[in-house]
Write a protein that holds these residues in place. Structure first.
Motif, PDB file in Angstrom:
ATOM      1  N   PHE A  28       0.839  -1.208   0.000  1.00 16.00           N
ATOM      2  CA  PHE A  28       0.000   0.000   0.000  1.00 16.00           C
ATOM      3  C   PHE A  28       0.874   1.259   0.000  1.00 16.00           C
ATOM      4  O   PHE A  28       1.717   1.429   0.881  1.00 16.00           O
ATOM      5  CB  PHE A  28      -0.939   0.045   1.214  1.00 16.00           C
ATOM      6  CG  PHE A  28      -1.845   1.239   1.155  1.00 16.00           C
ATOM      7  CD1 PHE A  28      -3.037   1.187   0.443  1.00 16.00           C
ATOM      8  CD2 PHE A  28      -1.478   2.442   1.745  1.00 16.00           C
ATOM      9  CE1 PHE A  28      -3.847   2.306   0.329  1.00 16.00           C
ATOM     10  CE2 PHE A  28      -2.288   3.574   1.640  1.00 16.00           C
ATOM     11  CZ  PHE A  28      -3.480   3.492   0.931  1.00 16.00           C
ATOM     12  N   PHE A  74      -6.991  16.374   1.406  1.00 15.58           N
ATOM     13  CA  PHE A  74      -6.809  15.287   0.437  1.00 15.58           C
ATOM     14  C   PHE A  74      -8.049  14.403   0.404  1.00 15.58           C
ATOM     15  O   PHE A  74      -8.948  14.547   1.222  1.00 15.58           O
ATOM     16  CB  PHE A  74      -5.548  14.466   0.739  1.00 15.58           C
ATOM     17  CG  PHE A  74      -5.591  13.660   2.020  1.00 15.58           C
ATOM     18  CD1 PHE A  74      -5.251  14.214   3.236  1.00 15.58           C
ATOM     19  CD2 PHE A  74      -5.939  12.314   1.990  1.00 15.58           C
ATOM     20  CE1 PHE A  74      -5.266  13.464   4.411  1.00 15.58           C
ATOM     21  CE2 PHE A  74      -5.949  11.546   3.145  1.00 15.58           C
ATOM     22  CZ  PHE A  74      -5.614  12.132   4.366  1.00 15.58           C
ATOM     23  N   GLY A  76      -9.210  10.056  -0.713  1.00 16.88           N
ATOM     24  CA  GLY A  76      -8.718   8.712  -1.016  1.00 16.88           C
ATOM     25  C   GLY A  76      -9.807   7.953  -1.744  1.00 16.88           C
ATOM     26  O   GLY A  76     -10.950   7.884  -1.283  1.00 16.88           O
ATOM     27  N   TYR A 142      -5.074   2.974  -6.094  1.00 16.59           N
ATOM     28  CA  TYR A 142      -5.501   3.981  -5.114  1.00 16.59           C
ATOM     29  C   TYR A 142      -5.264   5.365  -5.704  1.00 16.59           C
ATOM     30  O   TYR A 142      -4.169   5.659  -6.201  1.00 16.59           O
ATOM     31  CB  TYR A 142      -4.689   3.792  -3.822  1.00 16.59           C
ATOM     32  CG  TYR A 142      -5.137   4.682  -2.687  1.00 16.59           C
ATOM     33  CD1 TYR A 142      -6.261   4.362  -1.938  1.00 16.59           C
ATOM     34  CD2 TYR A 142      -4.434   5.830  -2.371  1.00 16.59           C
ATOM     35  CE1 TYR A 142      -6.674   5.175  -0.889  1.00 16.59           C
ATOM     36  CE2 TYR A 142      -4.834   6.654  -1.314  1.00 16.59           C
ATOM     37  CZ  TYR A 142      -5.958   6.319  -0.585  1.00 16.59           C
ATOM     38  OH  TYR A 142      -6.370   7.117   0.456  1.00 16.59           O
ATOM     39  N   ARG A 144      -5.206   9.461  -5.145  1.00 12.53           N
ATOM     40  CA  ARG A 144      -5.026  10.410  -4.045  1.00 12.53           C
ATOM     41  C   ARG A 144      -5.040  11.847  -4.581  1.00 12.53           C
ATOM     42  O   ARG A 144      -4.012  12.409  -4.948  1.00 12.53           O
ATOM     43  CB  ARG A 144      -3.693  10.090  -3.355  1.00 12.53           C
ATOM     44  CG  ARG A 144      -3.214  11.054  -2.286  1.00 12.53           C
ATOM     45  CD  ARG A 144      -4.215  11.357  -1.215  1.00 12.53           C
ATOM     46  NE  ARG A 144      -4.575  10.264  -0.333  1.00 12.53           N
ATOM     47  CZ  ARG A 144      -3.933   9.916   0.786  1.00 12.53           C
ATOM     48  NH1 ARG A 144      -2.862  10.562   1.144  1.00 12.53           N
ATOM     49  NH2 ARG A 144      -4.391   8.943   1.548  1.00 12.53           N
ATOM     50  N   TYR A 174      -4.270  -2.954   2.932  1.00 12.21           N
ATOM     51  CA  TYR A 174      -3.675  -1.820   3.657  1.00 12.21           C
ATOM     52  C   TYR A 174      -2.773  -2.307   4.791  1.00 12.21           C
ATOM     53  O   TYR A 174      -1.710  -1.760   5.038  1.00 12.21           O
ATOM     54  CB  TYR A 174      -4.799  -0.937   4.216  1.00 12.21           C
ATOM     55  CG  TYR A 174      -4.285   0.283   4.950  1.00 12.21           C
ATOM     56  CD1 TYR A 174      -3.693   1.326   4.251  1.00 12.21           C
ATOM     57  CD2 TYR A 174      -4.386   0.398   6.335  1.00 12.21           C
ATOM     58  CE1 TYR A 174      -3.207   2.446   4.905  1.00 12.21           C
ATOM     59  CE2 TYR A 174      -3.909   1.515   6.998  1.00 12.21           C
ATOM     60  CZ  TYR A 174      -3.323   2.534   6.282  1.00 12.21           C
ATOM     61  OH  TYR A 174      -2.836   3.645   6.928  1.00 12.21           O
ATOM     62  N   LYS A 202     -11.080  16.224   5.709  1.00 16.02           N
ATOM     63  CA  LYS A 202      -9.982  15.297   5.410  1.00 16.02           C
ATOM     64  C   LYS A 202      -8.739  16.150   5.148  1.00 16.02           C
ATOM     65  O   LYS A 202      -8.384  16.444   4.001  1.00 16.02           O
ATOM     66  CB  LYS A 202     -10.348  14.420   4.204  1.00 16.02           C
ATOM     67  CG  LYS A 202      -9.544  13.126   4.189  1.00 16.02           C
ATOM     68  CD  LYS A 202     -10.213  12.064   3.353  1.00 16.02           C
ATOM     69  CE  LYS A 202      -9.403  10.786   3.270  1.00 16.02           C
ATOM     70  NZ  LYS A 202      -9.287  10.058   4.520  1.00 16.02           N
ATOM     71  N   TYR A 207      -4.328  13.864  10.565  1.00 11.97           N
ATOM     72  CA  TYR A 207      -3.549  12.625  10.528  1.00 11.97           C
ATOM     73  C   TYR A 207      -2.252  12.824  11.299  1.00 11.97           C
ATOM     74  O   TYR A 207      -1.796  11.923  12.017  1.00 11.97           O
ATOM     75  CB  TYR A 207      -3.330  12.190   9.065  1.00 11.97           C
ATOM     76  CG  TYR A 207      -4.669  11.837   8.431  1.00 11.97           C
ATOM     77  CD1 TYR A 207      -5.077  10.516   8.334  1.00 11.97           C
ATOM     78  CD2 TYR A 207      -5.551  12.830   8.016  1.00 11.97           C
ATOM     79  CE1 TYR A 207      -6.328  10.189   7.816  1.00 11.97           C
ATOM     80  CE2 TYR A 207      -6.801  12.526   7.504  1.00 11.97           C
ATOM     81  CZ  TYR A 207      -7.191  11.203   7.413  1.00 11.97           C
ATOM     82  OH  TYR A 207      -8.433  10.884   6.920  1.00 11.97           O
ATOM     83  N   GLY A 241      -7.892   6.917  10.684  1.00 15.65           N
ATOM     84  CA  GLY A 241      -7.945   6.709   9.230  1.00 15.65           C
ATOM     85  C   GLY A 241      -9.090   5.793   8.854  1.00 15.65           C
ATOM     86  O   GLY A 241      -9.216   5.395   7.692  1.00 15.65           O
ATOM     87  N   GLY A 308     -12.853   1.809   5.748  1.00 16.00           N
ATOM     88  CA  GLY A 308     -12.374   3.001   5.048  1.00 16.00           C
ATOM     89  C   GLY A 308     -12.018   2.603   3.627  1.00 16.00           C
ATOM     90  O   GLY A 308     -12.003   1.414   3.303  1.00 16.00           O
ATOM     91  N   THR A 309     -11.713   3.583   2.800  1.00 13.10           N
ATOM     92  CA  THR A 309     -11.366   3.254   1.409  1.00 13.10           C
ATOM     93  C   THR A 309     -10.137   2.360   1.374  1.00 13.10           C
ATOM     94  O   THR A 309     -10.116   1.339   0.689  1.00 13.10           O
ATOM     95  CB  THR A 309     -11.102   4.550   0.618  1.00 13.10           C
ATOM     96  OG1 THR A 309     -12.287   5.318   0.656  1.00 13.10           O
ATOM     97  CG2 THR A 309     -10.726   4.260  -0.826  1.00 13.10           C
ATOM     98  N   ALA A 310      -9.104   2.729   2.120  1.00 10.16           N
ATOM     99  CA  ALA A 310      -7.859   1.958   2.086  1.00 10.16           C
ATOM    100  C   ALA A 310      -8.048   0.601   2.761  1.00 10.16           C
ATOM    101  O   ALA A 310      -7.641  -0.430   2.238  1.00 10.16           O
ATOM    102  CB  ALA A 310      -6.736   2.743   2.750  1.00 10.16           C
TER     103      ALA A 310
HETATM  104  C1  COI Z   1      -8.418   6.177   3.022  1.00  7.59           C
HETATM  105  O1  COI Z   1      -8.980   5.174   3.444  1.00  7.59           O
HETATM  106  O2  COI Z   1      -8.470   6.508   1.825  1.00  7.59           O
HETATM  107  C2  COI Z   1      -7.667   7.040   3.898  1.00  7.59           C
HETATM  108  O3  COI Z   1      -7.575   8.181   3.630  1.00  7.59           O
HETATM  109  C3  COI Z   1      -7.046   6.418   5.087  1.00  7.59           C
HETATM  110  C4  COI Z   1      -5.567   6.538   5.140  1.00  7.59           C
HETATM  111  C5  COI Z   1      -4.836   5.792   4.077  1.00  7.59           C
HETATM  112  C6  COI Z   1      -5.109   7.930   5.296  1.00  7.59           C
END
Ligand code: COI
Length: 364
Positions: A28, A74, A76, A142, A144, A174, A202, A207, A241, A308-310
Protein backbone atom coordinates in the motif's frame (compact mmCIF):
# COMPACT_ATOMS: atom_id res chain seq x y z
CA UNK A 1 -16.85 21.05 -16.48
CA UNK A 2 -14.66 24.10 -16.77
CA UNK A 3 -11.18 22.55 -16.71
CA UNK A 4 -9.56 20.76 -19.61
CA UNK A 5 -6.41 18.78 -18.91
CA UNK A 6 -3.44 19.09 -21.26
CA UNK A 7 -1.74 15.70 -21.50
CA UNK A 8 2.04 15.37 -21.89
CA UNK A 9 2.96 11.70 -21.85
CA UNK A 10 6.45 10.83 -20.71
CA UNK A 11 8.62 8.77 -23.04
CA UNK A 12 10.39 6.91 -20.22
CA UNK A 13 7.48 4.97 -18.67
CA UNK A 14 8.40 2.12 -16.36
CA UNK A 15 8.99 -0.99 -18.51
CA UNK A 16 6.00 -3.39 -18.66
CA UNK A 17 7.77 -6.21 -16.82
CA UNK A 18 8.70 -3.94 -13.89
CA UNK A 19 5.18 -2.55 -13.68
CA UNK A 20 3.71 -6.05 -13.73
CA UNK A 21 6.05 -7.12 -10.92
CA UNK A 22 4.78 -4.18 -8.81
CA UNK A 23 1.14 -5.02 -9.61
CA UNK A 24 1.70 -8.63 -8.53
CA UNK A 25 2.49 -7.53 -4.97
CA UNK A 26 1.65 -3.84 -4.59
CA UNK A 27 1.41 -3.45 -0.80
CA UNK A 28 0.00 0.00 0.00
CA UNK A 29 1.22 3.46 -0.99
CA UNK A 30 4.77 2.51 -1.90
CA UNK A 31 4.95 2.86 -5.68
CA UNK A 32 3.41 5.43 -7.97
CA UNK A 33 2.28 5.48 -11.59
CA UNK A 34 4.11 7.20 -14.44
CA UNK A 35 2.01 10.37 -14.43
CA UNK A 36 0.25 12.83 -12.14
CA UNK A 37 -2.30 15.63 -12.42
CA UNK A 38 -1.40 19.19 -11.52
CA UNK A 39 -3.41 22.42 -11.60
CA UNK A 40 -3.01 25.84 -10.05
CA UNK A 41 -5.52 28.17 -8.46
CA UNK A 42 -4.93 31.85 -7.88
CA UNK A 43 -7.26 34.35 -6.30
CA UNK A 44 -7.27 36.39 -9.51
CA UNK A 45 -7.17 33.62 -12.11
CA UNK A 46 -9.20 30.79 -10.51
CA UNK A 47 -8.25 27.25 -11.60
CA UNK A 48 -5.87 27.08 -14.55
CA UNK A 49 -2.89 25.19 -16.03
CA UNK A 50 -4.63 21.83 -15.60
CA UNK A 51 -2.36 19.09 -16.91
CA UNK A 52 -1.43 15.45 -16.82
CA UNK A 53 2.34 15.26 -16.74
CA UNK A 54 5.24 12.98 -15.71
CA UNK A 55 5.15 11.95 -12.03
CA UNK A 56 7.79 13.96 -10.19
CA UNK A 57 8.60 16.37 -7.35
CA UNK A 58 7.06 19.79 -6.87
CA UNK A 59 9.31 22.78 -6.70
CA UNK A 60 8.19 24.50 -3.51
CA UNK A 61 9.33 27.82 -2.07
CA UNK A 62 10.53 27.34 1.54
CA UNK A 63 7.96 29.97 2.52
CA UNK A 64 5.06 28.02 0.94
CA UNK A 65 2.24 28.44 3.45
CA UNK A 66 1.44 24.71 3.63
CA UNK A 67 4.86 24.05 5.16
CA UNK A 68 4.10 26.45 7.99
CA UNK A 69 0.36 26.48 8.56
CA UNK A 70 -0.74 23.10 7.10
CA UNK A 71 -3.41 24.52 4.80
CA UNK A 72 -3.98 21.26 2.94
CA UNK A 73 -6.67 18.65 2.20
CA UNK A 74 -6.81 15.29 0.44
CA UNK A 75 -9.11 12.47 -0.65
CA UNK A 76 -8.72 8.71 -1.02
CA UNK A 77 -10.48 6.70 -3.73
CA UNK A 78 -9.85 3.54 -5.72
CA UNK A 79 -10.03 2.50 -9.37
CA UNK A 80 -10.94 -1.13 -10.15
CA UNK A 81 -10.42 -3.08 -13.36
CA UNK A 82 -13.51 -5.14 -14.21
CA UNK A 83 -13.56 -8.43 -16.14
CA UNK A 84 -14.06 -6.68 -19.52
CA UNK A 85 -10.99 -4.48 -18.95
CA UNK A 86 -12.97 -1.30 -18.19
CA UNK A 87 -11.91 0.80 -15.17
CA UNK A 88 -14.38 2.14 -12.61
CA UNK A 89 -14.42 4.09 -9.39
CA UNK A 90 -16.83 4.08 -6.47
CA UNK A 91 -19.10 7.00 -5.53
CA UNK A 92 -16.76 9.80 -6.68
CA UNK A 93 -19.59 12.33 -6.20
CA UNK A 94 -19.46 11.60 -2.46
CA UNK A 95 -15.71 12.25 -2.40
CA UNK A 96 -16.15 15.41 -4.47
CA UNK A 97 -18.78 16.67 -2.01
CA UNK A 98 -16.53 15.91 0.98
CA UNK A 99 -13.60 17.52 -0.83
CA UNK A 100 -15.56 20.76 -1.10
CA UNK A 101 -16.64 20.58 2.56
CA UNK A 102 -13.02 20.03 3.59
CA UNK A 103 -11.90 22.87 1.30
CA UNK A 104 -14.37 25.23 2.91
CA UNK A 105 -13.21 24.32 6.43
CA UNK A 106 -9.54 24.82 5.49
CA UNK A 107 -10.26 28.07 3.60
CA UNK A 108 -9.14 26.51 0.31
CA UNK A 109 -10.88 27.01 -3.07
CA UNK A 110 -13.70 24.69 -4.08
CA UNK A 111 -13.76 22.63 -7.28
CA UNK A 112 -16.70 21.65 -9.47
CA UNK A 113 -17.62 17.96 -9.14
CA UNK A 114 -17.13 17.53 -12.90
CA UNK A 115 -13.58 18.91 -12.71
CA UNK A 116 -12.72 16.75 -9.69
CA UNK A 117 -13.93 13.61 -11.49
CA UNK A 118 -12.43 14.87 -14.77
CA UNK A 119 -9.00 14.97 -13.10
CA UNK A 120 -9.34 11.30 -12.07
CA UNK A 121 -10.43 10.32 -15.58
CA UNK A 122 -7.56 12.23 -17.18
CA UNK A 123 -4.95 10.48 -15.02
CA UNK A 124 -6.43 6.99 -15.23
CA UNK A 125 -6.79 7.24 -19.02
CA UNK A 126 -3.02 7.79 -19.35
CA UNK A 127 -1.99 5.31 -16.64
CA UNK A 128 -4.66 2.64 -17.12
CA UNK A 129 -2.01 -0.09 -17.49
CA UNK A 130 -1.38 0.49 -13.76
CA UNK A 131 -4.87 -0.57 -12.70
CA UNK A 132 -4.56 -4.12 -11.36
CA UNK A 133 -7.02 -6.84 -12.29
CA UNK A 134 -9.72 -6.57 -9.62
CA UNK A 135 -11.81 -9.56 -10.74
CA UNK A 136 -10.69 -11.60 -7.75
CA UNK A 137 -9.43 -10.20 -4.44
CA UNK A 138 -9.22 -6.49 -3.62
CA UNK A 139 -6.37 -5.13 -5.76
CA UNK A 140 -7.00 -1.62 -7.08
CA UNK A 141 -5.31 1.61 -8.08
CA UNK A 142 -5.50 3.98 -5.11
CA UNK A 143 -6.20 7.56 -6.23
CA UNK A 144 -5.03 10.41 -4.05
CA UNK A 145 -6.30 13.90 -4.97
CA UNK A 146 -4.82 16.64 -2.75
CA UNK A 147 -4.32 20.41 -2.70
CA UNK A 148 -2.14 22.69 -0.67
CA UNK A 149 -1.29 26.33 -0.08
CA UNK A 150 1.69 26.91 -2.37
CA UNK A 151 1.86 30.69 -2.04
CA UNK A 152 5.14 31.92 -0.54
CA UNK A 153 3.88 34.11 2.29
CA UNK A 154 4.34 33.90 6.05
CA UNK A 155 1.33 35.95 7.15
CA UNK A 156 -1.49 33.87 8.55
CA UNK A 157 -4.36 34.15 6.04
CA UNK A 158 -5.85 31.92 3.33
CA UNK A 159 -3.30 31.41 0.56
CA UNK A 160 -3.84 33.19 -2.72
CA UNK A 161 -2.07 30.48 -4.69
CA UNK A 162 -2.99 26.80 -4.30
CA UNK A 163 -1.67 23.68 -6.04
CA UNK A 164 -3.99 20.76 -6.87
CA UNK A 165 -2.69 17.33 -7.74
CA UNK A 166 -3.75 13.71 -8.16
CA UNK A 167 -1.30 10.84 -7.82
CA UNK A 168 -2.05 7.12 -8.09
CA UNK A 169 -0.57 4.07 -6.42
CA UNK A 170 -1.37 0.38 -6.96
CA UNK A 171 -2.80 -1.07 -3.76
CA UNK A 172 -3.34 -4.45 -2.19
CA UNK A 173 -4.21 -4.91 1.45
CA UNK A 174 -3.67 -1.82 3.66
CA UNK A 175 -2.42 -3.89 6.59
CA UNK A 176 0.78 -5.84 6.02
CA UNK A 177 -0.57 -9.02 7.65
CA UNK A 178 -3.43 -9.20 5.07
CA UNK A 179 -6.97 -9.79 6.33
CA UNK A 180 -6.67 -10.59 10.01
CA UNK A 181 -8.23 -8.85 13.02
CA UNK A 182 -6.39 -5.72 14.16
CA UNK A 183 -5.79 -4.76 17.77
CA UNK A 184 -6.65 -1.26 18.98
CA UNK A 185 -4.99 0.88 21.62
CA UNK A 186 -7.42 3.14 23.46
CA UNK A 187 -5.81 6.55 23.44
CA UNK A 188 -6.27 8.22 26.86
CA UNK A 189 -3.73 11.04 26.45
CA UNK A 190 -4.39 12.22 22.94
CA UNK A 191 -7.48 13.46 21.13
CA UNK A 192 -7.69 13.52 17.38
CA UNK A 193 -10.15 16.41 17.06
CA UNK A 194 -12.32 18.68 19.19
CA UNK A 195 -15.63 20.48 18.96
CA UNK A 196 -15.52 23.10 16.21
CA UNK A 197 -12.16 21.82 14.99
CA UNK A 198 -11.23 20.12 11.74
CA UNK A 199 -12.16 16.51 12.64
CA UNK A 200 -14.81 16.22 9.92
CA UNK A 201 -12.44 17.52 7.23
CA UNK A 202 -9.98 15.30 5.41
CA UNK A 203 -6.93 17.42 6.12
CA UNK A 204 -3.36 16.32 6.76
CA UNK A 205 -3.31 17.99 10.19
CA UNK A 206 -5.81 15.46 11.57
CA UNK A 207 -3.55 12.63 10.53
CA UNK A 208 -0.47 14.34 11.99
CA UNK A 209 -2.43 14.69 15.24
CA UNK A 210 -3.05 10.93 15.29
CA UNK A 211 0.59 9.89 15.01
CA UNK A 212 1.69 10.25 18.64
CA UNK A 213 -1.19 7.94 19.61
CA UNK A 214 -0.13 5.58 16.83
CA UNK A 215 3.36 5.41 18.38
CA UNK A 216 1.77 4.67 21.76
CA UNK A 217 -0.32 1.92 20.12
CA UNK A 218 2.75 0.30 18.58
CA UNK A 219 4.64 0.51 21.88
CA UNK A 220 1.77 -1.41 23.44
CA UNK A 221 1.72 -4.07 20.74
CA UNK A 222 -1.35 -2.71 18.92
CA UNK A 223 -1.95 -2.04 15.23
CA UNK A 224 -4.01 1.16 15.51
CA UNK A 225 -5.38 3.50 18.13
CA UNK A 226 -9.01 4.36 18.69
CA UNK A 227 -9.88 7.93 19.68
CA UNK A 228 -12.48 8.95 22.24
CA UNK A 229 -14.38 12.24 22.24
CA UNK A 230 -12.21 15.10 23.46
CA UNK A 231 -14.83 16.56 25.82
CA UNK A 232 -15.50 13.59 28.12
CA UNK A 233 -13.01 10.98 26.89
CA UNK A 234 -15.98 8.61 27.02
CA UNK A 235 -17.46 8.05 23.56
CA UNK A 236 -15.90 6.20 20.64
CA UNK A 237 -15.05 8.42 17.68
CA UNK A 238 -12.85 6.78 15.04
CA UNK A 239 -9.43 5.29 14.36
CA UNK A 240 -7.82 8.30 12.70
CA UNK A 241 -7.94 6.71 9.23
CA UNK A 242 -11.02 4.49 9.59
CA UNK A 243 -14.56 4.49 11.02
CA UNK A 244 -15.83 1.84 13.44
CA UNK A 245 -18.87 -0.48 13.47
CA UNK A 246 -20.09 -2.82 16.22
CA UNK A 247 -22.22 -5.88 15.40
CA UNK A 248 -24.88 -6.87 17.96
CA UNK A 249 -26.17 -10.41 18.25
CA UNK A 250 -29.70 -9.34 17.23
CA UNK A 251 -28.41 -7.96 13.90
CA UNK A 252 -28.05 -4.30 14.87
CA UNK A 253 -25.06 -2.67 13.19
CA UNK A 254 -24.06 0.33 15.29
CA UNK A 255 -21.61 3.10 14.43
CA UNK A 256 -20.81 6.39 16.21
CA UNK A 257 -23.05 9.21 14.98
CA UNK A 258 -21.35 12.09 13.19
CA UNK A 259 -20.54 14.63 15.84
CA UNK A 260 -18.56 17.11 13.76
CA UNK A 261 -15.26 15.67 14.93
CA UNK A 262 -15.56 12.34 13.05
CA UNK A 263 -14.75 11.97 9.36
CA UNK A 264 -17.83 11.04 7.33
CA UNK A 265 -16.41 8.00 5.54
CA UNK A 266 -17.78 7.08 2.11
CA UNK A 267 -17.29 3.41 3.05
CA UNK A 268 -19.13 4.10 6.33
CA UNK A 269 -22.16 5.59 4.57
CA UNK A 270 -22.15 2.81 1.95
CA UNK A 271 -22.19 0.15 4.68
CA UNK A 272 -25.13 1.89 6.38
CA UNK A 273 -27.02 1.58 3.07
CA UNK A 274 -25.90 -1.98 2.27
CA UNK A 275 -26.85 -3.17 5.76
CA UNK A 276 -30.53 -3.34 4.90
CA UNK A 277 -29.81 -5.73 1.97
CA UNK A 278 -27.92 -7.98 4.39
CA UNK A 279 -30.70 -8.23 7.02
CA UNK A 280 -28.85 -5.92 9.39
CA UNK A 281 -30.36 -2.97 11.16
CA UNK A 282 -28.10 0.10 10.90
CA UNK A 283 -27.98 2.48 13.85
CA UNK A 284 -25.98 5.72 14.30
CA UNK A 285 -25.61 6.91 17.88
CA UNK A 286 -23.16 7.68 20.64
CA UNK A 287 -21.32 4.57 21.86
CA UNK A 288 -19.37 4.74 25.11
CA UNK A 289 -16.23 2.74 25.59
CA UNK A 290 -17.83 1.23 28.70
CA UNK A 291 -20.81 0.01 26.65
CA UNK A 292 -18.44 -1.57 24.12
CA UNK A 293 -16.49 -3.31 26.88
CA UNK A 294 -19.56 -4.58 28.78
CA UNK A 295 -21.40 -5.74 25.64
CA UNK A 296 -18.34 -7.45 24.18
CA UNK A 297 -17.76 -9.25 27.47
CA UNK A 298 -21.40 -10.36 27.79
CA UNK A 299 -21.61 -11.56 24.18
CA UNK A 300 -24.17 -8.88 23.23
CA UNK A 301 -21.59 -7.52 20.75
CA UNK A 302 -20.36 -10.38 18.58
CA UNK A 303 -18.02 -8.55 16.21
CA UNK A 304 -16.44 -5.17 15.53
CA UNK A 305 -14.77 -3.85 12.43
CA UNK A 306 -13.01 -0.80 11.02
CA UNK A 307 -13.75 0.54 7.55
CA UNK A 308 -12.37 3.00 5.05
CA UNK A 309 -11.37 3.25 1.41
CA UNK A 310 -7.86 1.96 2.09
CA UNK A 311 -8.78 -0.64 4.72
CA UNK A 312 -12.13 -1.67 3.11
CA UNK A 313 -13.57 -3.69 6.05
CA UNK A 314 -11.05 -4.92 8.61
CA UNK A 315 -12.12 -6.94 11.67
CA UNK A 316 -11.12 -5.72 15.14
CA UNK A 317 -9.90 -8.44 17.48
CA UNK A 318 -9.13 -6.80 20.82
CA UNK A 319 -8.94 -3.45 22.60
CA UNK A 320 -6.10 -2.60 24.93
CA UNK A 321 -5.67 0.25 27.43
CA UNK A 322 -3.82 1.01 30.64
CA UNK A 323 -6.84 -0.55 32.40
CA UNK A 324 -6.39 -3.94 30.73
CA UNK A 325 -7.81 -5.47 27.57
CA UNK A 326 -10.87 -7.21 26.18
CA UNK A 327 -11.72 -9.23 23.08
CA UNK A 328 -14.36 -7.90 20.74
CA UNK A 329 -14.48 -10.47 17.97
CA UNK A 330 -13.27 -13.85 16.80
CA UNK A 331 -9.68 -14.58 15.86
CA UNK A 332 -8.63 -16.03 12.50
CA UNK A 333 -10.26 -14.06 9.68
CA UNK A 334 -12.71 -12.20 11.93
CA UNK A 335 -16.46 -12.70 12.16
CA UNK A 336 -19.08 -13.65 9.56
CA UNK A 337 -20.88 -10.29 9.47
CA UNK A 338 -17.73 -8.27 8.73
CA UNK A 339 -16.80 -10.74 6.07
CA UNK A 340 -20.31 -10.62 4.52
CA UNK A 341 -20.21 -6.80 4.39
CA UNK A 342 -16.68 -6.77 3.01
CA UNK A 343 -17.71 -9.17 0.25
CA UNK A 344 -20.88 -7.23 -0.62
CA UNK A 345 -18.91 -3.98 -0.93
CA UNK A 346 -16.01 -5.44 -2.91
CA UNK A 347 -18.37 -7.35 -5.21
CA UNK A 348 -20.02 -4.09 -6.32
CA UNK A 349 -16.73 -2.18 -6.57
CA UNK A 350 -14.98 -4.82 -8.64
CA UNK A 351 -17.94 -5.59 -10.91
CA UNK A 352 -18.57 -9.06 -9.49
CA UNK A 353 -22.10 -8.00 -8.48
CA UNK A 354 -24.62 -5.73 -10.16
CA UNK A 355 -24.37 -2.04 -9.24
CA UNK A 356 -28.03 -1.56 -8.37
CA UNK A 357 -27.50 1.85 -6.72
CA UNK A 358 -25.54 3.55 -9.50
CA UNK A 359 -22.49 3.82 -7.27
CA UNK A 360 -19.92 3.21 -10.02
CA UNK A 361 -18.48 5.75 -12.47
CA UNK A 362 -16.44 4.66 -15.45
CA UNK A 363 -12.95 6.20 -15.57
CA UNK A 364 -11.48 4.42 -18.62
C1 COI B 1 -8.42 6.18 3.02
O1 COI B 1 -8.98 5.17 3.44
O2 COI B 1 -8.47 6.51 1.83
C2 COI B 1 -7.67 7.04 3.90
O3 COI B 1 -7.58 8.18 3.63
C3 COI B 1 -7.05 6.42 5.09
C4 COI B 1 -5.57 6.54 5.14
C5 COI B 1 -4.84 5.79 4.08
C6 COI B 1 -5.11 7.93 5.30
Amino acid sequence: MSLSFTVTERSDRLPDAEREAILADPGFGKRFTDHMVRATWTRDGGWHDAQVTAYGPFQLDPAAAVLHYAQEIFEGMKAYRHADGSVWTFRPEANAARWNRSAQRLALPGMEEADFIGALKALVEVDKAWVPDSTSGEASLYLRPFMFASEAFLGVRPAEEVTFSVIASPAGSYFTGGLKPVSLWISEHFSRAGKGGTGAAKCGGNYAASLAAQIEAAENGCDQSVFLDSLEQKYIEELGGMNVFLVHKDGRLVTPSLTGSILEGVTRSSILELAKDLDLEPEERKISLEEWRADAESGEITEAFACGTAAVVTPIGRLVSTQGEFRTGPEGEGGPVASKIRKALLDVQTGRAEDTRGWLTRLA
